[in-house]
Design a protein around this motif. Structure first.
Motif, PDB file in Angstrom:
ATOM      1  N   ALA A   1       0.814  -1.234   0.017  1.00 43.51           N
ATOM      2  CA  ALA A   1      -0.072   0.071   0.074  1.00 43.51           C
ATOM      3  C   ALA A   1       0.880   1.254   0.055  1.00 43.51           C
ATOM      4  O   ALA A   1       0.566   2.248  -0.643  1.00 43.51           O
ATOM      5  N   ASP A   2       1.983   1.232   0.926  1.00 43.98           N
ATOM      6  CA  ASP A   2       2.792   2.334   0.866  1.00 43.98           C
ATOM      7  C   ASP A   2       3.329   2.405  -0.481  1.00 43.98           C
ATOM      8  O   ASP A   2       3.571   3.514  -1.053  1.00 43.98           O
ATOM      9  N   GLU A   3       4.025   1.489  -1.121  1.00 45.81           N
ATOM     10  CA  GLU A   3       4.681   1.551  -2.671  1.00 45.81           C
ATOM     11  C   GLU A   3       3.558   2.305  -3.279  1.00 45.81           C
ATOM     12  O   GLU A   3       3.797   3.125  -4.227  1.00 45.81           O
ATOM     13  N   ILE A   4       2.345   1.756  -3.331  1.00 48.09           N
ATOM     14  CA  ILE A   4       1.563   2.429  -4.341  1.00 48.09           C
ATOM     15  C   ILE A   4       1.192   3.706  -4.270  1.00 48.09           C
ATOM     16  O   ILE A   4       1.256   4.707  -5.189  1.00 48.09           O
ATOM     17  N   GLU A   5       0.874   4.137  -2.908  1.00 48.53           N
ATOM     18  CA  GLU A   5       0.651   5.558  -2.737  1.00 48.53           C
ATOM     19  C   GLU A   5       1.871   6.555  -3.145  1.00 48.53           C
ATOM     20  O   GLU A   5       1.500   7.489  -3.546  1.00 48.53           O
ATOM     21  N   THR A   6       2.879   6.011  -2.845  1.00 50.40           N
ATOM     22  CA  THR A   6       4.243   6.934  -2.929  1.00 50.40           C
ATOM     23  C   THR A   6       4.198   6.823  -4.557  1.00 50.40           C
ATOM     24  O   THR A   6       4.569   8.155  -5.065  1.00 50.40           O
ATOM     25  N   TYR A   7       4.025   5.808  -5.264  1.00 50.34           N
ATOM     26  CA  TYR A   7       4.065   5.995  -6.667  1.00 50.34           C
ATOM     27  C   TYR A   7       3.100   6.834  -7.234  1.00 50.34           C
ATOM     28  O   TYR A   7       3.664   7.516  -8.171  1.00 50.34           O
ATOM     29  N   MET A   8       1.888   6.675  -6.859  1.00 53.23           N
ATOM     30  CA  MET A   8       1.052   7.495  -7.539  1.00 53.23           C
ATOM     31  C   MET A   8       0.958   8.938  -7.135  1.00 53.23           C
ATOM     32  O   MET A   8       0.392   9.765  -8.010  1.00 53.23           O
ATOM     33  N   ASN A   9       1.658   9.330  -6.053  1.00 55.17           N
ATOM     34  CA  ASN A   9       1.668  10.652  -5.636  1.00 55.17           C
ATOM     35  C   ASN A   9       3.188  11.259  -6.044  1.00 55.17           C
ATOM     36  O   ASN A   9       3.225  12.554  -5.971  1.00 55.17           O
TER      37      ASN A   9
END
Ligand SMILES: [Mn+2]
Length: 428
Positions: free
Chosen positions: A419-427
């Motif tokens: 979840a953290d990787e996804i949020e970081t990548y999308m932001n």
């Protein structure tokens, strides 16, 4: 062709392996797919019969392969028939393969025009006992439209009613489940295209974007990376749509606060990729979404470790269900007591995870092979646990393609997972 030319040794090896499995005194007659009519004077884009491609590399219609590996006459052991050039067709559709081009692609020396077929097959059949036909045997689909192999099997069976017939499908299932290094690198290429396109597409995910705009990004990304197209129709499903497992309408709008599930695969040189991921439309999971997502992620990480020689799809699924059951209880979806009261094993799990965790991947996205086949080196399968909770507007699936090995190999390890990787990548 869009992809780099394939070495003919790929197809030569496949024919050799098949020849070793065929019965003595038997001949195979294998037919290419028909051109499928669409409407008016239009046809669907041509799709070669997968076993024909696997054994010859030939992509055009009106192709027939005859294999009779132990025939006394060496000229009749391996013959490929292709359509003869026709000026009127060439004006509209471009050149068909010449004899020497067909020889170079397939590695078959004896290539003839299709007009010679009746005479050559007759000579071969009258000096051979049995005939192999490749009629469709897919467990997931019985099609009302008769394909070229079924039609020709009936035709030849009426011409030669005293020849016993044999099924090719079980032999092809055995062979196609075991990929060569060449095939694995083609699947890896399809997966690479799929993963890169997915990660580019994430830049377009935001509230109020329609699903079909993201579908467009997927198709554009595939084609510009030399894919032949999609290995199946892309699923772009926001919110509750994700609970329809094969949702392909892609006509809703992504809403702020919802999750978006994407299931997509590029096709490169006829080999499939297959990737599913789930992300928050607004790039930030709610606490509950994160809770469900990380439960699915833990099952996914565990499932990936099971793609080792000796397992089978059914064994992997069984173990994944045990793990999934505990996660779903922890999410409060049902209780230990509910499990105790089940009328069949994993009844509760199946309410929230209703599909298989794995299928073979290859020339078909759901490739030849069966669920009890013992997994071996060279096999390639999807890994795709999911959790679907319609009452919470939530459908989550996390999928990659795995190569069976003592240390199983994820063919798309670069895609953001936690979840953290996804949020970081999308932001970013
Ligand atoms: Mn899949």
């Amino acid at each position: 062709m869009k992809y780099d030319k394939l070495p003919s040794r790929i197809f030569q090896t496949h024919r050799q392996q098949l020849a070793e499995m065929m019965e003595d005194d038997a001949v195979l007659l294998l037919f290419s797919n028909d051109i499928m009519p669409r409407s008016g004077d239009q046809s669907y884009p041509y799709c070669q019969q997968a076993d024909m491609f696997y054994l010859t590399g030939i992509e055009q219609a009106e192709t027939v392969l005859m294999l009779c590996p132990r025939h006394a006459n060496a000229q009749l052991r391996e013959v490929l028939f292709v359509q003869a050039p026709e000026a009127s067709k060439q004006m509209w559709n471009g050149d068909t393969l010449t004899i020497s081009q067909a020889q170079a692609i397939s590695g078959i020396n004896h290539v003839r025009y299709i007009s010679d077929m009746n005479q050559i097959t007759r000579e071969t059949l009258l000096s051979t006992d049995k005939i192999y036909f490749d009629i469709p045997e897919n467990v997931r689909q019985t099609c009302v439209v008769e394909d070229a192999n079924m039609r020709n099997a009936k035709h030849y069976m009426s011409l030669y009613p005293l020849h016993p017939v044999l099924r090719l499908a079980p032999l092809m299932q055995y062979l196609r489940a075991r990929k060569s290094d060449d095939e694995i690198s083609l699947i890896s290429q399809a997966c690479q295209i799929t993963a890169e396109t997915y990660m580019d597409m994430l830049a377009c995910v935001k509230p109020d974007v329609p699903e079909y705009v993201l579908e467009g990004e997927i198709i554009k990304g595939f084609l510009s990376r030399r894919a032949t197209g999609c290995s199946f129709a892309p699923i772009v499903a926001t919110g509750k749509n994700a609970c329809t497992l094969h949702y392909t309408a892609n006509n809703s709008t992504c809403k702020d606060g919802e999750l978006l599930l994407v299931d997509m695969g590029a096709e490169y040189a006829h080999y499939a990729g297959d990737l599913s991921r789930t992300v928050p439309v607004n790039a930030k999971f709610t606490p509950r979404q994160k809770e469900v997502y990380t439960a699915c992620e833990r099952v996914f990480r565990y499932a990936r470790t099971l793609y080792v020689p000796g397992m089978s799809i059914n064994k992997i699924h069984q173990r994944v269900c045990i793990r999934m059951q505990q996660e779903l209880i922890n999410l409060g979806l049902f209780t230990e007591q509910d499990v105790h009261n089940e009328t069949y094993p994993f009844e509760c799990v199946h309410r929230y995870f209703m599909h298989g965790v794995a299928h073979f991947v290859g020339l078909d996205v759901h490739d030849a092979g069966n669920k009890d086949m013992t997994l071996d080196y060279g096999m390639v399968l999807s890994c795709e646990p999911g959790i679907y909770i319609p009452e919470e507007n939530t459908g989550i699936r996390i999928e990659t393609v795995m190569q069976v090995n003592d240390e199983p190999i994820d063919l798309m390890p670069q895609v953001p997972l936690s979840a953290d990787e996804i949020e970081t990548y999308m932001n970013q």
